[in-house]
Design a protein around this motif. Structure first.
Motif, PDB file in Angstrom:
ATOM      1  N   HIS A 279       0.825  -1.209   0.000  1.00  0.00           N
ATOM      2  CA  HIS A 279       0.000   0.000   0.000  1.00  0.00           C
ATOM      3  C   HIS A 279       0.860   1.261   0.000  1.00  0.00           C
ATOM      4  CE1 HIS A 279       0.906  -0.989   4.175  1.00  0.00           C
ATOM      5  NE2 HIS A 279       0.819   0.302   4.448  1.00  0.00           N
ATOM      6  N   GLU A 280       2.044   1.174   0.593  1.00  0.00           N
ATOM      7  CA  GLU A 280       2.932   2.335   0.736  1.00  0.00           C
ATOM      8  C   GLU A 280       3.905   2.483  -0.424  1.00  0.00           C
ATOM      9  OE1 GLU A 280       4.821   5.686   2.239  1.00  0.00           O
ATOM     10  OE2 GLU A 280       3.015   4.725   3.027  1.00  0.00           O
ATOM     11  N   TYR A 281       4.404   1.364  -0.954  1.00  0.00           N
ATOM     12  CA  TYR A 281       5.510   1.429  -1.915  1.00  0.00           C
ATOM     13  C   TYR A 281       5.189   0.898  -3.309  1.00  0.00           C
ATOM     14  CZ  TYR A 281       7.994   1.838   2.528  1.00  0.00           C
ATOM     15  OH  TYR A 281       8.411   2.235   3.782  1.00  0.00           O
ATOM     16  N   GLY A 282       4.082   0.184  -3.469  1.00  0.00           N
ATOM     17  CA  GLY A 282       3.846  -0.486  -4.737  1.00  0.00           C
ATOM     18  C   GLY A 282       4.851  -1.622  -4.913  1.00  0.00           C
ATOM     19  N   ASN A 283       5.062  -2.008  -6.157  1.00  0.00           N
ATOM     20  CA  ASN A 283       5.980  -3.092  -6.486  1.00  0.00           C
ATOM     21  C   ASN A 283       7.364  -2.508  -6.769  1.00  0.00           C
ATOM     22  OD1 ASN A 283       7.453  -5.166  -7.642  1.00  0.00           O
ATOM     23  ND2 ASN A 283       5.838  -5.821  -9.044  1.00  0.00           N
ATOM     24  N   THR A 284       8.296  -2.711  -5.859  1.00  0.00           N
ATOM     25  CA  THR A 284       9.660  -2.211  -6.037  1.00  0.00           C
ATOM     26  C   THR A 284      10.589  -3.300  -6.587  1.00  0.00           C
ATOM     27  OG1 THR A 284      10.129  -2.666  -3.702  1.00  0.00           O
ATOM     28  CG2 THR A 284       9.475  -0.416  -4.279  1.00  0.00           C
ATOM     29  N   THR A 285      10.000  -4.300  -7.210  1.00  0.00           N
ATOM     30  CA  THR A 285      10.731  -5.368  -7.908  1.00  0.00           C
ATOM     31  C   THR A 285      11.766  -6.011  -6.976  1.00  0.00           C
ATOM     32  OG1 THR A 285      10.349  -4.014  -9.880  1.00  0.00           O
ATOM     33  CG2 THR A 285      11.722  -5.915 -10.178  1.00  0.00           C
ATOM     34  N   ALA A 286      13.048  -5.961  -7.293  1.00  0.00           N
ATOM     35  CA  ALA A 286      14.052  -6.626  -6.460  1.00  0.00           C
ATOM     36  C   ALA A 286      14.175  -5.993  -5.076  1.00  0.00           C
ATOM     37  CB  ALA A 286      15.405  -6.624  -7.157  1.00  0.00           C
ATOM     38  N   GLY A 287      13.717  -4.755  -4.932  1.00  0.00           N
ATOM     39  CA  GLY A 287      13.786  -4.080  -3.635  1.00  0.00           C
ATOM     40  C   GLY A 287      12.717  -4.519  -2.657  1.00  0.00           C
ATOM     41  N   SER A 288      11.693  -5.172  -3.158  1.00  0.00           N
ATOM     42  CA  SER A 288      10.507  -5.488  -2.368  1.00  0.00           C
ATOM     43  C   SER A 288      10.791  -6.303  -1.107  1.00  0.00           C
ATOM     44  CB  SER A 288       9.517  -6.243  -3.272  1.00  0.00           C
ATOM     45  OG  SER A 288       8.521  -6.880  -2.545  1.00  0.00           O
ATOM     46  N   ILE A 289      11.430  -7.449  -1.255  1.00  0.00           N
ATOM     47  CA  ILE A 289      11.646  -8.334  -0.102  1.00  0.00           C
ATOM     48  C   ILE A 289      12.644  -7.757   0.903  1.00  0.00           C
ATOM     49  CG2 ILE A 289      12.610 -10.570   0.587  1.00  0.00           C
ATOM     50  CD1 ILE A 289      11.039 -11.862  -1.631  1.00  0.00           C
ATOM     51  N   PRO A 290      13.802  -7.235   0.484  1.00  0.00           N
ATOM     52  CA  PRO A 290      14.712  -6.691   1.508  1.00  0.00           C
ATOM     53  C   PRO A 290      14.160  -5.479   2.245  1.00  0.00           C
ATOM     54  CG  PRO A 290      15.525  -6.181  -0.692  1.00  0.00           C
ATOM     55  CD  PRO A 290      14.417  -7.197  -0.851  1.00  0.00           C
ATOM     56  N   ILE A 291      13.386  -4.631   1.570  1.00  0.00           N
ATOM     57  CA  ILE A 291      12.723  -3.533   2.271  1.00  0.00           C
ATOM     58  C   ILE A 291      11.770  -4.101   3.327  1.00  0.00           C
ATOM     59  CG2 ILE A 291      11.038  -1.656   2.032  1.00  0.00           C
ATOM     60  CD1 ILE A 291      12.226  -1.151  -0.783  1.00  0.00           C
ATOM     61  N   SER A 292      11.031  -5.127   2.955  1.00  0.00           N
ATOM     62  CA  SER A 292      10.066  -5.740   3.872  1.00  0.00           C
ATOM     63  C   SER A 292      10.755  -6.411   5.054  1.00  0.00           C
ATOM     64  CB  SER A 292       9.206  -6.757   3.112  1.00  0.00           C
ATOM     65  OG  SER A 292       8.437  -6.130   2.104  1.00  0.00           O
ATOM     66  N   ILE A 293      11.881  -7.094   4.806  1.00  0.00           N
ATOM     67  CA  ILE A 293      12.622  -7.711   5.913  1.00  0.00           C
ATOM     68  C   ILE A 293      13.055  -6.640   6.911  1.00  0.00           C
ATOM     69  CG2 ILE A 293      14.742  -8.930   6.551  1.00  0.00           C
ATOM     70  CD1 ILE A 293      14.594 -10.373   3.844  1.00  0.00           C
ATOM     71  N   HIS A 294      13.612  -5.547   6.375  1.00  0.00           N
ATOM     72  CA  HIS A 294      14.068  -4.456   7.238  1.00  0.00           C
ATOM     73  C   HIS A 294      12.922  -3.899   8.069  1.00  0.00           C
ATOM     74  CE1 HIS A 294      16.333  -0.969   8.587  1.00  0.00           C
ATOM     75  NE2 HIS A 294      15.363  -0.186   8.134  1.00  0.00           N
ATOM     76  N   GLU A 295      11.778  -3.653   7.455  1.00  0.00           N
ATOM     77  CA  GLU A 295      10.653  -3.076   8.175  1.00  0.00           C
ATOM     78  C   GLU A 295      10.040  -4.063   9.159  1.00  0.00           C
ATOM     79  OE1 GLU A 295       7.866  -1.344   5.428  1.00  0.00           O
ATOM     80  OE2 GLU A 295       9.085   0.472   5.265  1.00  0.00           O
ATOM     81  N   ALA A 296      10.023  -5.334   8.809  1.00  0.00           N
ATOM     82  CA  ALA A 296       9.455  -6.346   9.704  1.00  0.00           C
ATOM     83  C   ALA A 296      10.267  -6.446  10.989  1.00  0.00           C
ATOM     84  CB  ALA A 296       9.401  -7.698   9.001  1.00  0.00           C
ATOM     85  N   ILE A 297      11.590  -6.417  10.860  1.00  0.00           N
ATOM     86  CA  ILE A 297      12.457  -6.488  12.043  1.00  0.00           C
ATOM     87  C   ILE A 297      12.384  -5.196  12.841  1.00  0.00           C
ATOM     88  CG2 ILE A 297      14.865  -6.645  12.797  1.00  0.00           C
ATOM     89  CD1 ILE A 297      15.330  -8.569  10.449  1.00  0.00           C
TER      90      ILE A 297
END
Length: 326
Positions: A279-297
Motif C-alpha cells: 500500500h505504501e511502496y507499490g511493487n519495487t521489484t528486487a527491492g521489495s523483499i529486503p525492504i520488507s525484511i528491514h521493516e518487519a524487524i
C-alpha cells in the motif's frame, strides 16, 4: 556446513511519492480501482538526480552499521536489479566504491523480482565455501524510469526503493534453513522490456512504440505468479522440515495484493501472518523483499529466533522461496 544468516538490514526510500489520485490525471483509472485491484495507495519516486546506486548505497551502509561492521569488512557486494545505473559496469561496482568497501568483489544479478532471493542464496553458498566472510546483498530499483506513464496496466504498479542485508556466519540452527529457486524462459515475453538490449537496439521506432518501457500481459502473469509462489513456499517449508504453524511471518514479494492473498489461500497460510507494505511502496521489484525484511524487524513483527518465509516470483519467469531463522 557453515550456517549463514542475516546480521543486519537497511532500506532507502525516496522522499517523493505519487498517489493514486495523481495518477487519475494521467491515465483512465481511479483510486478505488487501483486499491481494489492491487492494494496500492501510493508509490515512491526517485528524484531525477537520484540514481539506483545512491539508493543501494544508503541501504547497504545502514545494513553494515546495523551488523556492527565497517565497509572494509565486506568481502562481496551483490546488487539485484533490472534498472541499473547503466548497462555496464555493474551497479554493484559503483556501490562498492560509494560505500567504501575497498576489499570487496562486486557483481549484479538480474532475476527481476526474484533477484534478491537469488542473491542471498548465492551469498550463502560463497560464505559457506569460505570464499567471503561477509556479503552485502542488495535489491534496488528505480522502476519509475522504465515505465510508460500512459499505460495504466503498468504505471500504477511500480515504485522505487532499495533494501539490503548483511550475510555472515551465525549460530548453528539459525540462518537460512532452506532455499528453492527455479525459472522458465518459455514465457519471457509476458513481462519484459523489449528494447534496449542487443536484440532490439534503440531507434526512433522503438522509442515511438514505447518499447523501452515495461510491457506486461497481466492476466497470464497473475496465474503463473499464484501457482509458483504457492509451490515455492511449500518446497521451502518441506526442505526446512517446518509447517505453516512454525512460521512467524511470511514475507512475499509485494507484487499485487490479490496475488499474495491467492497464493496464501492456496497453501492455507493465514493472512494475519503475512507482511504487507504494498500500500505504501507499490511493487519495487528486487527491492521489495529486503525492504520488507528491514521493516518487519524494525517494527518488531519478526525478531531473534523467529522463522520467516520469503517467497517471490518475477519476470523470466523466475521464482523461489527460502526459510530463514533470525
Amino acid at each position: 556446513m557453515t550456517s549463514v544468516g542475516i546480521l543486519g538490514t537497511g532500506a532507502a526510500i525516496p522522499e517523493n511519492f505519487i498517489s493514486n489520485r495523481y495518477l487519475e490525471k494521467l491515465v483512465d483509472t481511479t483510486d478505488q480501482w487501483i486499491q481494489s485491484r492491487t492494494g496500492i495507495r501510493k508509490r515512491h519516486i526517485a528524484k531525477l538526480d537520484e540514481y539506483n546506486s545512491d539508493l543501494a548505497s544508503k541501504a547497504a551502509l545502514e545494513a553494515v552499521r546495523n551488523a556492527g561492521l565497517h565497509s572494509e569488512d565486506v568481502g562481496l557486494v551483490i546488487v539485484a536489479t533490472i534498472s541499473p545505473d547503466k548497462p555496464f559496469p555493474a551497479t554493484a561496482n559503483i556501490v562498492q566504491y560509494k560505500i567504501g568497501a575497498k576489499n570487496a568483489a562486486s557483481f549484479d544479478i538480474n532475476a527481476a523480482c526474484s533477484g534478491f532471493l537469488y542473491s542471498i542464496i548465492v551469498g550463502e553458498s560463497l560464505i559457506a565455501a569460505k570464499t567471503h566472510r561477509y556479503v552485502v546483498a542488495i535489491g534496488s530499483e528505480i522502476m519509475s524510469r522504465l515505465l510508460n506513464w500512459k499505460d495504466r496496466n503498468t504505471c500504477v504498479l511500480f515504485g522505487d526503493g532499495a533494501g539490503a542485508v548483511v550475510l555472515g556466519a551465525v549460530e548453528e540452527g539459525y540462518g537460512i534453513r532452506s532455499r528453492y529457486m527455479k525459472s522458465n524462459g518459455e514465457h519471457n515475453d509476458l513481462l519484459h522490456q523489449p528494447a534496449g538490449g542487443s536484440s532490439l537496439l534503440p531507434s526512433r521506432e522503438t522509442i515511438e512504440q514505447n518499447l523501452h518501457s515495461v510491457q506486461m500481459t497481466g492476466n497470464d502473469v497473475f496465474k503463473h505468479a499464484v501457482k509458483f509462489m504457492a509451490k515455492s513456499a511449500c518446497e521451502a517449508l518441506k526442505e526446512a522440515g517446518l509447517t505453516n504453524d512454525d512460521i512467524t511471518l511470511m514475507i512475499p514479494h509485494q507484487a499485487n495484493l490479490r496475488i499474495i492473498e491467492a497464493a496464501a489461500r492456496r497453501i492455507k497460510f493465514p493472512m494475519k501472518k503475512v507482511f504487507m507494505n504494498i500500500h505504501e511502496y507499490g511493487n519495487t521489484t528486487a527491492g521489495s523483499i529486503p525492504i520488507s525484511i528491514h521493516e518487519a524487524i524494525a517494527s518488531g513483527r519478526a525478531s531473534h529466533g523467529d522463522y520467516i518465509l520469503l517467497v517471490t516470483f518475477g519476470a523470466g519467469f523466475t521464482w523461489g522461496a527460502a526459510v530463514i531463522r533470525l
